[in-house]
Design a protein around this motif. Structure first.
Motif, mmCIF file in Angstrom:
data_model
loop_
_atom_site.group_PDB
_atom_site.id
_atom_site.type_symbol
_atom_site.label_atom_id
_atom_site.label_comp_id
_atom_site.label_asym_id
_atom_site.label_seq_id
_atom_site.Cartn_x
_atom_site.Cartn_y
_atom_site.Cartn_z
ATOM 1 N N LEU A 113 10.947 7.941 2.216
ATOM 2 C CA LEU A 113 10.008 9.019 1.886
ATOM 3 C C LEU A 113 9.171 8.642 0.655
ATOM 4 O O LEU A 113 9.698 8.076 -0.303
ATOM 5 N N TRP A 215 -0.469 7.169 1.837
ATOM 6 C CA TRP A 215 0.494 8.172 2.331
ATOM 7 C C TRP A 215 1.085 8.942 1.141
ATOM 8 O O TRP A 215 1.113 10.179 1.130
ATOM 9 N N GLU A 219 0.550 12.894 0.182
ATOM 10 C CA GLU A 219 1.717 13.777 0.009
ATOM 11 C C GLU A 219 1.656 14.476 -1.358
ATOM 12 O O GLU A 219 1.902 15.676 -1.457
ATOM 13 N N LYS A 224 -2.242 15.595 4.523
ATOM 14 C CA LYS A 224 -1.374 15.080 5.592
ATOM 15 C C LYS A 224 -1.710 13.630 5.885
ATOM 16 O O LYS A 224 -2.891 13.245 5.891
ATOM 17 N N THR A 226 -0.380 11.077 8.945
ATOM 18 C CA THR A 226 0.505 10.879 10.104
ATOM 19 C C THR A 226 -0.176 9.925 11.085
ATOM 20 O O THR A 226 -1.317 9.523 10.877
ATOM 21 N N GLN A 231 3.145 11.823 14.484
ATOM 22 C CA GLN A 231 4.446 11.259 14.123
ATOM 23 C C GLN A 231 4.423 10.835 12.653
ATOM 24 O O GLN A 231 3.368 10.465 12.120
ATOM 25 N N THR A 232 5.596 10.856 12.047
ATOM 26 C CA THR A 232 5.728 10.359 10.672
ATOM 27 C C THR A 232 5.442 8.858 10.657
ATOM 28 O O THR A 232 5.848 8.138 11.572
ATOM 29 N N ASN A 234 5.785 4.936 9.644
ATOM 30 C CA ASN A 234 7.012 4.149 9.535
ATOM 31 C C ASN A 234 6.731 2.905 8.693
ATOM 32 O O ASN A 234 5.883 2.086 9.059
#
Ligand code: IPD
Ligand code: CA
Ligand code: CA
Length: 269
Positions: A113, A215, A219, A224, A226, A231-232, A234
């Motif tokens: 995260l 990202w 945050e 946002k 994605t 989807q989150t 990776n």
């Protein structure tokens, strides 16, 4: 609790690295091709990543490091613990051809995260950082999120090749917007979203070092980040990405899945 000692160190490292990059323009660069003539790497990409990797290893030997140039020889196969993600020069083609419009990107993740992201627009001397739960700052001044309400009243940003070939249904976004801009560096394109100059950044395929800092900054700002199918992202995979405030991000995702006839493209696009 965010580690402010680590943050202070990163700020010093970013300044040192940026100064070296600016200085490197006074001499000839050693330039090599990676996949093709538009995919370059210079000794400064490698030296900058080496600098960060050495600093991280010195202070945080237990942390994992993902870097574009692969200077760290311990491959990251899981995202547990603290993971640093480094793009030492984002926009190397601009760095070589324009001597501007490139950035340094760095991000810190905990167990996959985002915790903090840093983007340095080197020749403009503009350092953006975002700490999740705290906010986003430009040269230490808080950046207020400017909420664009709808794509039809705004510009978008992405790369020219993608729009020219309608990759990832990108023309659906372009025709809905007032027009597209392209800066040739994800770093600067992401900054333009954070500043509210454009509504959305879309790319059909970015590597983790291209999207990690953006990202984290999104945050931290309440934006946002994605994939187009929500989807989150990776950290271990190349992903298509959509960045924007929650309103226009949702609108972009909807537009990208609609396969309707492409509308007219504004002449000023
Ligand atoms: C590239 C730039 C470019 C994006 C590419 C990236 P690099 O990064 O961000 O804007 O379209 O996908 O690979 O190679 O200059 O670090
Ligand atoms: Ca790079
Ligand atoms: Ca990059």
């Amino acid at each position: 609790m965010f580690d402010y000692q680590m943050h202070s160190r990163i700020l010093v490292w970013m300044e040192t690295a940026a100064e070296e990059l600016r200085r490197s323009h006074q001499r000839d660069l050693k330039i090599e091709e990676k996949k093709n003539a538009a995919d370059l790497v210079t000794e400064m990409d490698k030296a900058t990543e080496t600098f960060f990797v050495q600093k991280i290893r010195e202070h945080y030997p237990e942390h994992q490091i993902i870097g574009e140039e692969g200077i760290n020889d311990a491959p990251v196969t899981d995202v547990s613990g603290t993971v640093w993600v480094i793009d030492p020069i984002d926009g190397t083609l601009n760095f070589v051809k324009q001597k501007k419009n490139f950035g340094i990107m760095l991000a810190i993740f905990e167990d996959g995260l985002p915790k903090a992201g840093y983007i340095y627009d080197v020749t403009s001397h503009d350092l953006y950082y975002g700490i999740v739960g705290v906010g986003v700052f430009r040269n230490h001044q808080i950046l207020e999120p400017f909420k664009i309400q709808t794509i039809s009243e705004a510009l978008i940003v992405g790369n020219i090749g993608m729009f020219a070939t309608n990759r990832g249904n990108s023309l659906a976004l372009l025709t809905q917007s007032l027009g597209a801009r392209a800066y040739g560096a994800a770093a600067l394109e992401i900054i333009s979203v954070l500043k509210g100059e454009v509504a959305v950044y879309y790319s059909c395929g970015l590597q983790p070092w291209d999207f990690a800092a953006g990202w984290a900054l999104c945050e931290a700002l309440g934006f946002k980040a994605t994939t187009p199918d929500n989807q989150t992202l990776n950290l271990l995979k190349r992903c298509p990405v959509v960045f924007g405030n929650p309103l226009v991000h949702a609108e972009a995702l909807q537009l990208l899945k609609e396969t309707k006839e492409i509308g007219e493209i504004n002449e000023n696009s």
